[in-house]
Design an enzyme around this catalytic site. Structure first.
Site, PDB file in Angstrom:
ATOM      1  N   ASP A   1       0.838  -1.153  -0.053  1.00 34.63           N
ATOM      2  CA  ASP A   1       0.149  -0.033  -0.086  1.00 34.63           C
ATOM      3  C   ASP A   1       0.830   1.207  -0.139  1.00 34.63           C
ATOM      4  OD1 ASP A   1      -1.329  -2.417   1.405  1.00 34.63           O
ATOM      5  OD2 ASP A   1      -3.097  -1.240   1.169  1.00 34.63           O
TER       6      ASP A   1
ATOM      7  N   ASP B   1      -1.685  -2.622  -4.091  1.00 35.02           N
ATOM      8  CA  ASP B   1      -1.879  -1.338  -3.846  1.00 35.02           C
ATOM      9  C   ASP B   1      -0.710  -0.417  -4.168  1.00 35.02           C
ATOM     10  OD1 ASP B   1      -4.479  -1.636  -3.659  1.00 35.02           O
ATOM     11  OD2 ASP B   1      -4.749  -0.964  -1.498  1.00 35.02           O
TER      12      ASP B   1
ATOM     13  N   TYR C   1      -1.662   4.143  -6.435  1.00 29.66           N
ATOM     14  CA  TYR C   1      -3.100   4.888  -5.932  1.00 29.66           C
ATOM     15  C   TYR C   1      -3.423   6.059  -6.721  1.00 29.66           C
ATOM     16  CZ  TYR C   1      -3.160   2.817  -1.504  1.00 29.66           C
ATOM     17  OH  TYR C   1      -3.197   1.853  -0.439  1.00 29.66           O
TER      18      TYR C   1
ATOM     19  N   ASN D   1      -6.689  -3.733  -4.510  1.00 31.20           N
ATOM     20  CA  ASN D   1      -7.912  -3.300  -5.093  1.00 31.20           C
ATOM     21  C   ASN D   1      -7.844  -1.780  -5.819  1.00 31.20           C
ATOM     22  OD1 ASN D   1      -7.452  -2.407  -2.374  1.00 31.20           O
ATOM     23  ND2 ASN D   1      -9.065  -0.815  -2.460  1.00 31.20           N
ATOM     24  N   HIS D   2      -6.565  -1.312  -5.686  1.00 37.05           N
ATOM     25  CA  HIS D   2      -6.324   0.079  -6.207  1.00 37.05           C
ATOM     26  C   HIS D   2      -5.645  -0.264  -7.757  1.00 37.05           C
ATOM     27  CE1 HIS D   2      -7.322   3.077  -3.296  1.00 37.05           C
ATOM     28  NE2 HIS D   2      -7.236   2.388  -2.522  1.00 37.05           N
TER      29      HIS D   2
ATOM     30  N   HIS E   1      -3.210  -9.546  -1.316  1.00 35.12           N
ATOM     31  CA  HIS E   1      -3.687  -8.174  -0.855  1.00 35.12           C
ATOM     32  C   HIS E   1      -4.667  -7.940   0.534  1.00 35.12           C
ATOM     33  CE1 HIS E   1      -3.772  -3.861  -0.785  1.00 35.12           C
ATOM     34  NE2 HIS E   1      -5.153  -3.781  -0.968  1.00 35.12           N
TER      35      HIS E   1
ATOM     36  N   HIS F   1     -11.402  -0.899  10.082  1.00 34.13           N
ATOM     37  CA  HIS F   1     -11.561  -0.540   8.566  1.00 34.13           C
ATOM     38  C   HIS F   1     -11.093  -1.874   7.905  1.00 34.13           C
ATOM     39  CE1 HIS F   1     -11.926   2.202   5.708  1.00 34.13           C
ATOM     40  NE2 HIS F   1     -10.627   2.025   4.986  1.00 34.13           N
ATOM     41  N   HIS F   2     -12.101  -2.209   6.937  1.00 35.39           N
ATOM     42  CA  HIS F   2     -11.990  -3.525   6.130  1.00 35.39           C
ATOM     43  C   HIS F   2     -12.122  -4.706   6.958  1.00 35.39           C
ATOM     44  CE1 HIS F   2     -10.272  -1.063   2.818  1.00 35.39           C
ATOM     45  NE2 HIS F   2      -9.300  -0.973   3.341  1.00 35.39           N
TER      46      HIS F   2
ATOM     47  N   HIS G   1      -3.578  -3.827   2.333  1.00 29.77           N
ATOM     48  CA  HIS G   1      -5.008  -3.362   2.370  1.00 29.77           C
ATOM     49  C   HIS G   1      -5.231  -2.443   3.623  1.00 29.77           C
ATOM     50  CE1 HIS G   1      -8.851  -3.073   0.938  1.00 29.77           C
ATOM     51  NE2 HIS G   1      -9.635  -4.000   1.548  1.00 29.77           N
ATOM     52  N   VAL G   2      -5.029  -3.128   4.866  1.00 34.92           N
ATOM     53  CA  VAL G   2      -5.221  -2.377   5.949  1.00 34.92           C
ATOM     54  C   VAL G   2      -3.902  -1.460   6.468  1.00 34.92           C
ATOM     55  CG1 VAL G   2      -5.606  -2.372   8.440  1.00 34.92           C
ATOM     56  CG2 VAL G   2      -6.937  -4.173   7.057  1.00 34.92           C
ATOM     57  N   HIS G   3      -4.238  -0.315   6.581  1.00 32.89           N
ATOM     58  CA  HIS G   3      -3.065   0.663   6.433  1.00 32.89           C
ATOM     59  C   HIS G   3      -2.271   0.626   7.899  1.00 32.89           C
ATOM     60  CE1 HIS G   3      -4.698   2.707   2.421  1.00 32.89           C
ATOM     61  NE2 HIS G   3      -4.267   1.519   2.471  1.00 32.89           N
TER      62      HIS G   3
END
Ligand code: NAG
Ligand code: NAG
Ligand code: NAG
Ligand code: FE2
Length: 469
Positions: free
Chosen positions: A168, A197, A200, A234-235, A319, A328-329, A356-358
């Site tokens: 990410d 990711d 972006y 996903n990005h 991911h 989140h997520h 995915h999870v930042h």
């Protein structure tokens, strides 16, 4: 009397509940109390040094490499010439060797909404010697640019090898700090496992693909010199029917070529490679993975092929995490977990890296595969055949960190913290590998969390966690 009976029992229940709650809290691992400044980062401006275009007309830019075959004797070199096709030939030679070789690649372009790409070149060079430094040149005449890389040692069970973990990433000042910390880490990563990711670019109006180009120039300083093994996030979907863009993963698949055919995969979105003592399986969270789908059938036939006597370390990169206790997520990876976790345990995968999870999180070795609709067995339990799940989506993109965590910390979660950083997976031999998590706010050598992993095939015993906080 009834009322007294009830109130007594409510009290007992309340106390019991409190005890259970405390027990639950104690069960979980460490939630770091470090609190980062929550300001959202912006991407580095277009005139930043990291995005600089080589000053010569049509000079190759965005140079990046990845493994080109199954064993590591081949490299795919990719670059872009902005103004005209130029040459797709790579000149390369081993260090201390007079003989220079040429390989001819291909080039392609693509359009995305109103964006037209430069000339994207991909050239595979093969029959390389193991464990050898190679120089290579792309472009020709006055546009020539020279880089180098080192091939991995021959595949074998006790070959030490060091992987970097980045996810990410994006292109903010934090992304730049993450990459800098990875480069300056005294434990030198030799290959990046990138958990999805990338640029972006899709965060921009019309998915401004110019931000794919800036990202390509940003990562060149690492990716031109060591392979980045990429998986999609996903990005990378860039699915925008409102813009007339209905083919998922278009920019990603045009820009990043991977050796998927050598593992009999039918898609660049899932594949495997061997590198030194590791067997790396790349999966796609955003391609069909249910029963009978191409990815399912591929993974089903792939896992039995892994020979742990040859490559003891079985690593999966993906991911979307299968275990994450951030809000989140939350549970986004659940459907894939239901499909694939059984196999991860059956084939004793050592570690699953996700993004995915930042933020950062490391799990205990747990599994949750006993449920059969009627037995009620639907909680994670300690399982020494299970992988460690590591979320390393903390590269530093423009969406910032996620800080909200489910409470109490579940018992499967060993350590979690919302800080930017990268990971190092340092394989020593067939039984031992050291994982360290490096935060951007620390010195380059500091590990905020770390763990000696014991190989699940050669040393399938519980390892002591050595979280240092
Ligand atoms: C990015 O990091 C590099 C290396 O630390 C530094 O030289 C450069 O100035 C940084 N650029 C930006 C825009 O932060
Ligand atoms: C694409 O279209 C948008 C919206 O009309 C515009 O702002 C942008 O400048 C265009 N980009 C190119 C490369 O033409
Ligand atoms: C494997 O590496 C670990 C950690 O460095 C070391 O303790 C162990 O002795 C090594 N095993 C062998 C057989 O060399
Ligand atoms: Fe993501």
């Amino acid at each position: 009397m009834g009322v007294k009976w009830m109130s007594d029992n409510i009290l007992v229940l309340a106390v019991l509940g409190l005890i259970l709650r405390i027990a639950e809290v104690c069960d979980g691992g460490i939630t770091s109390s470090y609190v980062r400044n929550k300001d959202l980062a912006r991407d580095m401006p277009l005139d930043s040094d990291v995005f600089r275009v080589p000053p010569v007309y049509n000079a190759p830019q965005q140079v990046h490499i990845t493994q080109g075959d199954h064993e590591g004797k081949s490299v795919i070199i990719s670059w872009i010439t902005p103004d005209e096709p130029g040459s797709s030939t790579v000149l390369y030679w081993a260090e201390n060797c007079e003989v220079k070789n040429r390989a001819k690649g291909i080039f392609l372009t693509y359009k995305y909404f109103n964006y037209t790409s430069g000339y994207i070149h991909h050239c595979t060079i093969d029959n390389l010697e193991f464990d050898t430094k190679y120089y290579y040149e792309v472009g020709f005449g006055y546009t020539t640019r020279q880089f180098w890389f080192r091939t991995p040692p021959s595949v074998g069970p006790d070959v030490p090898y060091t992987f970097g973990l980045i996810g990410d990433l994006g292109q903010t000042p934090d992304s730049n700090i993450t990459l800098t910390h990875y480069e300056l880490n005294p434990t030198k990563g030799q290959t990046v496992l990138f958990v999805g990711d990338l640029s972006y670019a899709d965060a921009y109006p019309f998915h401004d693909n110019g931000r794919w180009d800036t990202w390509g120039r940003f990562i060149e300083r690492s990716a031109a010199y060591q392979p980045w093994i990429t998986t999609v996030g996903n990005h990378e979907l860039d699915f925008a029917p409102d813009l007339g863009e209905t083919k998922p993963f278009k920019p990603y698949t045009k820009r990043f070529h991977v050796p998927y055919k050598v593992s009999k995969s039918t898609s660049p979105l899932w594949y495997s490679i061997k590198r030194a003592s590791a067997y790396i399986i790349v999966l796609s969270s955003y391609s069909a993975y249910g029963k009978y789908t191409p990815q399912y059938k591929w993974l089903e036939s792939e896992l039995p092929k892994v020979n742990r006597a040859e490559t003891p370390w079985l690593i999966v990169i993906i991911h979307c995490p299968l275990y994450s206790s951030y809000v989140h997520h939350y549970m986004e990876g659940e459907t894939m977990r239901v499909m694939y976790e059984k196999w991860l345990v059956e084939y004793k995968v050592d570690v699953v890296f996700a993004g995915h999870v930042h933020a950062y999180e490391r799990s205990e070795r747990v599994s949750n595969i006993a449920y059969n609709i009627v037995n009620g067995l639907c909680e994670p339990i300690g399982d020494q055949s299970a992988p460690v799940y590591i979320t390393i989506g903390d590269g530093g993109n423009l969406e910032g960190l996620v800080t909200e965590m489910t409470e109490p910390q579940p018992s499967y979660s060993a350590y979690r913290e919302a800080s930017f950083g990268h990971g190092i997976f340092d394989i020593k031999n067939r039984t031992h590998a050291f994982f360290g998590w490096h935060r951007n706010q620390d010195g380059y050598a500091v590990e905020a969390d770390s763990l000696w992993l014991h190989n699940r095939y050669w040393k399938p015993f519980r390892e002591p966690s050595v979280a240092l906080l």
